[in-house]
Design an enzyme around this catalytic site. Structure first.
Site, mmCIF file in Angstrom:
data_model
loop_
_atom_site.group_PDB
_atom_site.id
_atom_site.type_symbol
_atom_site.label_atom_id
_atom_site.label_comp_id
_atom_site.label_asym_id
_atom_site.label_seq_id
_atom_site.Cartn_x
_atom_site.Cartn_y
_atom_site.Cartn_z
ATOM 1 N N SER A 1 -20.567 -4.806 -10.719
ATOM 2 C CA SER A 1 -19.608 -6.229 -9.128
ATOM 3 C C SER A 1 -20.942 -7.700 -9.838
ATOM 4 C CB SER A 1 -20.231 -6.344 -8.423
ATOM 5 O OG SER A 1 -21.365 -5.652 -8.102
ATOM 6 N N ASN A 2 -22.066 -7.891 -10.473
ATOM 7 C CA ASN A 2 -22.117 -8.802 -10.988
ATOM 8 C C ASN A 2 -21.761 -9.439 -12.380
ATOM 9 O OD1 ASN A 2 -24.794 -10.000 -9.155
ATOM 10 N ND2 ASN A 2 -25.278 -8.041 -9.060
ATOM 11 N N ARG B 1 -36.726 3.451 -28.833
ATOM 12 C CA ARG B 1 -36.970 2.666 -28.146
ATOM 13 C C ARG B 1 -36.199 1.643 -29.646
ATOM 14 N NH1 ARG B 1 -36.178 1.922 -22.831
ATOM 15 N NH2 ARG B 1 -37.639 3.023 -22.300
ATOM 16 N N MET C 1 -29.918 -0.764 -16.345
ATOM 17 C CA MET C 1 -31.374 0.683 -15.735
ATOM 18 C C MET C 1 -32.289 1.170 -16.743
ATOM 19 S SD MET C 1 -31.265 -0.457 -13.311
ATOM 20 C CE MET C 1 -30.409 -0.148 -11.064
ATOM 21 N N HIS D 1 -32.330 -9.224 -9.550
ATOM 22 C CA HIS D 1 -32.526 -7.859 -8.544
ATOM 23 C C HIS D 1 -32.463 -8.420 -7.265
ATOM 24 C CE1 HIS D 1 -35.821 -4.848 -7.980
ATOM 25 N NE2 HIS D 1 -36.590 -5.858 -6.912
ATOM 26 N N ASP E 1 -39.720 -10.739 -18.638
ATOM 27 C CA ASP E 1 -41.004 -10.995 -19.424
ATOM 28 C C ASP E 1 -41.584 -9.704 -19.411
ATOM 29 O OD1 ASP E 1 -42.731 -10.455 -16.803
ATOM 30 O OD2 ASP E 1 -43.447 -11.599 -16.698
ATOM 31 N N GLU E 2 -42.784 -9.107 -20.485
ATOM 32 C CA GLU E 2 -42.805 -7.757 -20.399
ATOM 33 C C GLU E 2 -42.832 -7.012 -19.416
ATOM 34 O OE1 GLU E 2 -45.767 -7.595 -24.620
ATOM 35 O OE2 GLU E 2 -44.319 -9.757 -25.168
ATOM 36 N N GLY E 3 -42.768 -7.438 -18.272
ATOM 37 C CA GLY E 3 -43.193 -7.045 -16.832
ATOM 38 C C GLY E 3 -41.601 -6.446 -16.339
ATOM 39 N N ASP F 1 -39.854 -7.115 -13.611
ATOM 40 C CA ASP F 1 -39.094 -7.962 -11.966
ATOM 41 C C ASP F 1 -40.972 -8.647 -11.942
ATOM 42 O OD1 ASP F 1 -37.014 -6.780 -12.573
ATOM 43 O OD2 ASP F 1 -37.717 -4.678 -10.927
#
Ligand code: GAR
Length: 207
Positions: free
Chosen positions: A20-21, A72, A97, A116, A148-150, A152
Site C-alpha cells: 500500500s505504501n 546475504r 521484511m 516505520h 543506517d546499519e541498525g 530502524d
C-alpha cells in the site's frame, strides 16, 4: 544525483507484501511535475501484491528469491545490480521484511529511506503497532527515516502522530497509522528529490 530541474529521480522500491505504501508512491509520482518516478520494484516474495501493483502501472517488477543466493552479501549484490540497472538514485523500503547487510547500506548511504509504523525511536522492529498497544501509549504514529546499519535507527526525516483510542485493536491502530505513512512517504521522497534534505549527525535538516 538528479537535480530538481532535470530528469525525475529514479526510485527503487523494495517491498515484501501488500504494497500500500508503494501504491501511495506510485500515485504521487504519477502526478505531473513530481520530481521522482518509480524505476523498479523489487521483492523477495514471488507473490507480493506489490509486484502486481507495479506491473499494473507498467513499472518493472523484479522478484529476487533469497533461496537463489548463497548468503546475504550475494543477495544484496544482486539487489544493487537490479537497482543500478534501472538507474535508481533513491532506494525506498516499503514493507521490505529483510534485513539489508552493512555493505548494501554503506553502498547506498544517504540514499535509502524506510517507513516505520511507530514514532521512532520507540518501538523499532517487528509488530510496532502491537508493541505500542502493549506498552499503553496514548499517541502513536509513523516515521520516515534514512536507513543506517541498525534496525530502524537512522536519521528521521518526517514523523506524524495519531491518537491511540482505548478500544483500539492492532488492526484499527495500524489503519490509522497507515493513512499517515501514505502521506509522509511521498512527501519525504519529494524533499529528497528536490535536494532539500541534509543529514547532519543524527538530524535531518529540511530546507
Ligand atoms: C507498513 O505499515 C510499514 O510501515 C511496515 O510494514 C507495512 C507495510 O505495508 N514496515 C515495517 O514494519 C518495517 N519495520 P504495505 O506493504 O501495505 O506498504
Amino acid at each position: 544525483m538528479t537535480p530538481a530541474t532535470g530528469a525525475p529521480l529514479g526510485l527503487g522500491v523494495l517491498a515484501s507484501g501488500r504494497g500500500s505504501n508503494l501504491q501511495a508512491i506510485l500515485d504521487a509520482t504519477a502526478v505531473p511535475g513530481f520530481p521522482a518516478r518509480v524505476a523498479v520494484v523489487v521483492s523477495d516474495r514471488e507473490r507480493a501484491q506489490a509486484l502486481e501493483r507495479a506491473r499494473a502501472r507498467g513499472v518493472p517488477a523484479v522478484w529476487l528469491n533469497p533461496k537463489d543466493f548463497g548468503d546475504r552479501p550475494a543477495y544484496d549484490a544482486a539487489l544493487t545490480g537490479a537497482l543500478e540497472a534501472h538507474g535508481v538514485g533513491l532506494v525506498c523500503l516499503a514493507g521490505f521484511m529483510r534485513i539489508l547487510g552493512p555493505a548494501f547500506v554503506r553502498a547506498w548511504a544517504g540514499r535509502i529511506l524506510n517507513v516505520h509504523p511507530a514514532l521512532l525511536p520507540a518501538f523499532p522492529g517487528l509488530a510496532a503497532q502491537r508493541q505500542a498497544l502493549e506498552h499503553g501509549v496514548k499517541v502513536a504514529g509513523a516515521t520516515v527515516h534514512f536507513v543506517d546499519e541498525g534496525v530502524d535507527t537512522g536519521p528521521i526525516v518526517l514523523q506524524a502522530s495519531v491518537p491511540v483510542h482505548p478500544d483500539d485493536t492492532e488492526e484499527s491502530l495500524s489503519a490509522r497509522i497507515l493513512v499517515e505513512e501514505h502521506r509522509l512517504y511521498p512527501e519525504a521522497i519529494r524533499l529528497f528529490a528536490e535536494r532539500r534534505l541534509t543529514i547532519v549527525g543524527r538530524r535531518v535538516l529540511v530546507r
